[in-house]
Design a protein around this motif. Structure first.
Motif, PDB file in Angstrom:
ATOM      1  N   ALA A 155      23.043 -88.093  18.612  1.00 31.75           N
ATOM      2  CA  ALA A 155      22.753 -88.357  20.047  1.00 31.75           C
ATOM      3  C   ALA A 155      21.289 -88.258  20.758  1.00 31.75           C
ATOM      4  CB  ALA A 155      23.637 -87.605  20.863  1.00 31.75           C
ATOM      5  N   ALA A 156      20.820 -87.176  20.177  1.00 28.19           N
ATOM      6  CA  ALA A 156      19.331 -86.809  20.824  1.00 28.19           C
ATOM      7  C   ALA A 156      18.378 -88.093  20.417  1.00 28.19           C
ATOM      8  CB  ALA A 156      18.766 -85.460  20.388  1.00 28.19           C
ATOM      9  N   VAL A 157      18.279 -88.449  19.063  1.00 24.87           N
ATOM     10  CA  VAL A 157      17.804 -89.436  18.631  1.00 24.87           C
ATOM     11  C   VAL A 157      17.913 -90.947  19.222  1.00 24.87           C
ATOM     12  CG1 VAL A 157      16.893 -90.783  16.431  1.00 24.87           C
ATOM     13  CG2 VAL A 157      16.998 -88.341  16.363  1.00 24.87           C
ATOM     14  N   GLY A 158      19.042 -91.077  19.434  1.00 29.21           N
ATOM     15  CA  GLY A 158      19.480 -92.320  20.240  1.00 29.21           C
ATOM     16  C   GLY A 158      18.901 -92.431  21.610  1.00 29.21           C
ATOM     17  N   ILE A 159      19.270 -91.505  22.129  1.00 28.65           N
ATOM     18  CA  ILE A 159      18.447 -91.471  23.802  1.00 28.65           C
ATOM     19  C   ILE A 159      16.980 -91.476  23.642  1.00 28.65           C
ATOM     20  CG2 ILE A 159      18.067 -90.120  25.700  1.00 28.65           C
ATOM     21  CD1 ILE A 159      20.936 -89.067  25.225  1.00 28.65           C
ATOM     22  N   ALA A 160      16.572 -90.627  22.696  1.00 34.26           N
ATOM     23  CA  ALA A 160      15.066 -90.690  22.462  1.00 34.26           C
ATOM     24  C   ALA A 160      14.455 -92.091  22.293  1.00 34.26           C
ATOM     25  CB  ALA A 160      14.454 -89.893  21.368  1.00 34.26           C
ATOM     26  N   GLY A 161      15.256 -92.940  21.412  1.00 30.40           N
ATOM     27  CA  GLY A 161      15.096 -94.258  20.972  1.00 30.40           C
ATOM     28  C   GLY A 161      15.105 -95.058  22.308  1.00 30.40           C
ATOM     29  N   ALA A 162      15.880 -94.948  22.966  1.00 27.90           N
ATOM     30  CA  ALA A 162      15.877 -95.783  24.158  1.00 27.90           C
ATOM     31  C   ALA A 162      14.768 -95.495  25.146  1.00 27.90           C
ATOM     32  CB  ALA A 162      17.253 -95.496  25.005  1.00 27.90           C
ATOM     33  N   VAL A 163      14.284 -94.134  25.354  1.00 27.42           N
ATOM     34  CA  VAL A 163      13.314 -93.830  25.933  1.00 27.42           C
ATOM     35  C   VAL A 163      12.053 -94.508  25.574  1.00 27.42           C
ATOM     36  CG1 VAL A 163      11.728 -91.800  26.896  1.00 27.42           C
ATOM     37  CG2 VAL A 163      14.392 -91.699  26.952  1.00 27.42           C
ATOM     38  N   LEU A 164      11.918 -94.367  24.093  1.00 28.60           N
ATOM     39  CA  LEU A 164      10.628 -95.086  23.360  1.00 28.60           C
ATOM     40  C   LEU A 164      10.695 -96.652  23.703  1.00 28.60           C
ATOM     41  CD1 LEU A 164       8.407 -94.947  21.150  1.00 28.60           C
ATOM     42  CD2 LEU A 164      10.191 -95.420  19.450  1.00 28.60           C
ATOM     43  N   ALA A 165      11.945 -97.195  23.566  1.00 33.74           N
ATOM     44  CA  ALA A 165      11.771 -98.620  23.909  1.00 33.74           C
ATOM     45  C   ALA A 165      11.362 -99.050  25.208  1.00 33.74           C
ATOM     46  CB  ALA A 165      13.150 -99.349  23.865  1.00 33.74           C
ATOM     47  N   VAL A 166      11.666 -98.121  26.252  1.00 31.00           N
ATOM     48  CA  VAL A 166      11.306 -98.477  27.533  1.00 31.00           C
ATOM     49  C   VAL A 166       9.934 -98.147  27.748  1.00 31.00           C
ATOM     50  CG1 VAL A 166      11.705 -97.748  30.167  1.00 31.00           C
ATOM     51  CG2 VAL A 166      13.594 -98.176  28.461  1.00 31.00           C
ATOM     52  N   LEU A 167       9.346 -97.053  27.294  1.00 30.68           N
ATOM     53  CA  LEU A 167       8.312 -96.683  27.468  1.00 30.68           C
ATOM     54  C   LEU A 167       6.940 -97.418  26.840  1.00 30.68           C
ATOM     55  CD1 LEU A 167       8.113 -92.674  26.983  1.00 30.68           C
ATOM     56  CD2 LEU A 167       7.458 -94.247  29.039  1.00 30.68           C
ATOM     57  N   LEU A 168       7.455 -98.104  25.446  1.00 35.07           N
ATOM     58  CA  LEU A 168       6.666 -99.008  24.810  1.00 35.07           C
ATOM     59  C   LEU A 168       6.571-100.455  25.393  1.00 35.07           C
ATOM     60  CD1 LEU A 168       4.815 -99.045  22.553  1.00 35.07           C
ATOM     61  CD2 LEU A 168       6.772 -99.797  21.117  1.00 35.07           C
ATOM     62  N   ALA A 169       7.586-100.680  25.980  1.00 32.69           N
ATOM     63  CA  ALA A 169       7.656-102.060  26.984  1.00 32.69           C
ATOM     64  C   ALA A 169       6.737-101.890  28.069  1.00 32.69           C
ATOM     65  CB  ALA A 169       9.058-102.290  27.399  1.00 32.69           C
ATOM     66  N   VAL A 170       6.660-100.839  28.688  1.00 32.05           N
ATOM     67  CA  VAL A 170       5.965-100.771  30.097  1.00 32.05           C
ATOM     68  C   VAL A 170       4.432-100.516  29.488  1.00 32.05           C
ATOM     69  CG1 VAL A 170       5.249 -99.371  31.975  1.00 32.05           C
ATOM     70  CG2 VAL A 170       7.747-100.086  31.553  1.00 32.05           C
ATOM     71  N   THR A 171       4.233 -99.627  28.739  1.00 34.78           N
ATOM     72  CA  THR A 171       2.669 -99.233  28.204  1.00 34.78           C
ATOM     73  C   THR A 171       2.212-100.754  27.492  1.00 34.78           C
ATOM     74  OG1 THR A 171       3.432 -98.105  26.313  1.00 34.78           O
ATOM     75  CG2 THR A 171       2.962 -96.807  28.241  1.00 34.78           C
ATOM     76  N   GLY A 172       3.031-101.330  26.769  1.00 34.98           N
ATOM     77  CA  GLY A 172       2.670-102.399  25.922  1.00 34.98           C
ATOM     78  C   GLY A 172       2.079-103.581  26.909  1.00 34.98           C
ATOM     79  N   TRP A 173       2.936-103.734  27.893  1.00 35.01           N
ATOM     80  CA  TRP A 173       2.536-104.702  29.145  1.00 35.01           C
ATOM     81  C   TRP A 173       1.098-104.273  29.749  1.00 35.01           C
ATOM     82  CZ3 TRP A 173       1.808-103.130  34.349  1.00 35.01           C
ATOM     83  CH2 TRP A 173       1.437-104.377  35.241  1.00 35.01           C
TER      84      TRP A 173
END
Length: 98
Positions: A35-53
């Protein structure tokens, strides 16, 4: 900032967010590892989308602030019966026998 440096910052921020959210989920919230890795993966996806933009943005070339618009002018040559699309397109109808 140069493009490579911006992408380096984007990746570092995303990785740090992943690690911190994984640690908070597992140690602080008491979640199991999956569960912790799943939540961390969602956080990673959001952060990578914003910082990639942010990292992919091009700096303004005219040195002006956000109030100054940059106008792009394109010149093109087209042969007979060639359609060119654009914002300011003018359509000229020709007869086929010309």
């Amino acid at each position: 900032m140069r493009l490579a440096a911006r992408w380096g910052v984007a990746i570092a921020v995303s990785a740090a967010g992943f690690v911190v959210s994984w640690w908070c989920g597992q140690e602080r919230a008491g979640l199991d590892e999956g569960a912790a890795v799943g939540i961390a993966g969602a956080v990673l996806a959001v952060l990578l989308a914003v910082t990639g933009w942010w990292a992919a943005r091009e700096p303004p070339r005219n040195g002006g602030g956000p109030g100054r618009a940059v106008r792009l002018v394109q010149k093109a040559r087209a042969g007979r019966d060639v359609n060119m699309a654009g914002r300011d397109q003018t359509i000229i109808e020709r007869r086929r026998d010309e």
